[in-house]
Enzyme design. Structure first.
Site, PDB file in Angstrom:
ATOM      1  N   GLU A  35       0.833  -1.219   0.000  1.00  0.00           N
ATOM      2  CA  GLU A  35       0.000   0.000   0.000  1.00  0.00           C
ATOM      3  C   GLU A  35       0.861   1.259   0.000  1.00  0.00           C
ATOM      4  OE1 GLU A  35      -3.001   0.224  -0.747  1.00  0.00           O
ATOM      5  OE2 GLU A  35      -3.731  -1.814  -0.466  1.00  0.00           O
ATOM      6  N   TYR A 118      -5.900   6.316   5.117  1.00  0.00           N
ATOM      7  CA  TYR A 118      -6.040   5.348   4.031  1.00  0.00           C
ATOM      8  C   TYR A 118      -5.254   4.063   4.327  1.00  0.00           C
ATOM      9  CZ  TYR A 118      -5.306   2.644  -0.065  1.00  0.00           C
ATOM     10  OH  TYR A 118      -5.218   1.562  -0.896  1.00  0.00           O
ATOM     11  N   ASP A 136      -9.051   5.911  -1.049  1.00  0.00           N
ATOM     12  CA  ASP A 136      -8.007   6.537  -1.870  1.00  0.00           C
ATOM     13  C   ASP A 136      -8.670   7.256  -3.052  1.00  0.00           C
ATOM     14  OD1 ASP A 136      -8.738   4.561  -3.656  1.00  0.00           O
ATOM     15  OD2 ASP A 136      -6.700   3.815  -3.992  1.00  0.00           O
TER      16      ASP A 136
END
Ligand code: ADE
Length: 353
Positions: A35, A118, A136
């Protein structure tokens, strides 16, 4: 209303999702690293970096203990180097305070350097199955279109409102898949550049933007400030075997990485030769190289390059280091901004080595 998307979206995801390396074994560490890499970088570009990173640094402990230059070398070409510096700081905290384990609580994750809402949401939901949103740019695009939401997604208040709407519908048992399905839909169907592929969309029949024929007008986003433009002259100074590089300052843009020597402005051949002599070096010949551009978040470098062959690289002008090309390629992290010029020394940056 919005809850009607849950079932068709999950069914679509089960059938259509891409096979991605971090999806096959979503451990907390792998989800975290992927991520972070996927922020600002495309999936295809991330894949080889992710594979190499996991091979070299398979655990939080290994990440915490990695020497800085090795770490930056693993990140070379991905850009936004603070991402990996913060990840290492977080890993060091986890080794000290949590036996090297990634915590399973959103509130603990978000305290760590480099982990925002996020990323904390993505790790909590994908690795631990906790029903929290992970919003996102993909998710903002998908949701504002489905709901024909014309608010400015650059505003934190709007992002938070959308996160609350998702929180209401997120399925308890498939939180990670649901978040990834929203991201996936945004990445491959409700795409950021070019026309949305509504004919492939499992929730097209629920999409308000489609009904109102405003898909391509959404999401609305206030324009960003224009980037400042800096002209630079980059020097590939070499003798028969070595090339000159230097370390960038500890703070600011590309902090602590290595670079080809460069100066402000667009210099002529004569000006470059004068400069080289002022470094105590003896130029033998000079060749103008191609112009090149590199775009950062807040500025652009517009570069002119010169290759200058000197008699011998010696002395210590301006903190320069004189290093042979293989060693530079293997050990010194050089940002992609210099790739156009480094390649003239046959120095390949990033994961293509
Ligand atoms: N972009 C951001 N996170 C992602 C993920 N988990 N899978 C695919 N693309 C992504």
């Amino acid at each position: 209303m919005l809850e009607e998307i849950v079932v068709p979206l999950l069914e679509w995801y089960d059938k259509q999702k891409r096979t991605l390396p971090w999806r096959s074994k979503p451990t907390p560490y792998r989800v975290w690293v992927s991520e972070i890499m996927l922020q600002q970088t495309r999936v295809e570009a991330v894949k080889p970096y992710f594979a190499r990173f996991m091979k070299e640094l398979p655990t939080v402990k290994k990440l915490a203990a990695c020497p800085e230059e090795e770490l930056l070398k693993l990140w070379e070409g991905l850009g936004y180097y603070n991402r990996v510096r913060n990840m290492q700081k977080a890993a060091q905290i986890l080794v000290k305070e949590n036996k090297g384990e990634v915590p399973a609580q959103f509130e603990e994750l978000i305290k760590l350097p480099g982990i925002g809402k996020y990323t904390a949401g993505a790790i909590s939901s994908i690795a631990f199955g906790i029903p929290v949103p992970a919003v996102d740019g993909n998710v903002l695009r998908v949701i504002t279109r489905i709901t024909a939401d014309e608010r400015d997604i650059a505003k934190d208040s709007v992002k938070q409102a959308i996160a609350r709407d998702i929180q209401e519908i997120i399925p308890m048992r498939r939180a990670g898949d649901f978040n990834q399905a929203l991201i996936e839909l945004g990445a491959i169907v409700c795409v950021p550049n070019g026309p949305a592929k509504c004919s492939e969309c499992p929730v097209a029949h629920l999409c308000e933007a489609r009904k109102q024929n405003i898909v391509m007008e959404l999401p609305k986003k206030a324009p960003k400030k224009a980037r400042t433009i800096e002209k630079k002259t980059v020097l590939l100074i070499k003798d028969g075997e070595k090339v000159a590089i230097r370390k960038r300052p500890k703070k600011g843009l590309l902090a602590g990485l290595y670079e080809l020597p460069n100066v402000e402005g667009e210099l002529s051949e004569d000006e470059v030769l004068k400069l080289i002599r002022s470094y105590g070096l003896a130029p033998l010949f000079i060749q103008r190289l191609e112009d090149s551009k590199h775009i950062f978040t807040h500025k652009e470098w517009h570069m002119t390059g010169y290759a200058v062959r000197v008699e011998e690289l010696e002395g210590d002008a301006e903190g320069m280091l004189f290093i042979d090309r293989e060693t530079v390629e293997r050990e010194y992290p050089i940002p992609a901004a210099f790739a156009a010029y480094a390649k003239h020394m046959n120095i390949i940056l990033g994961n293509k080595r």
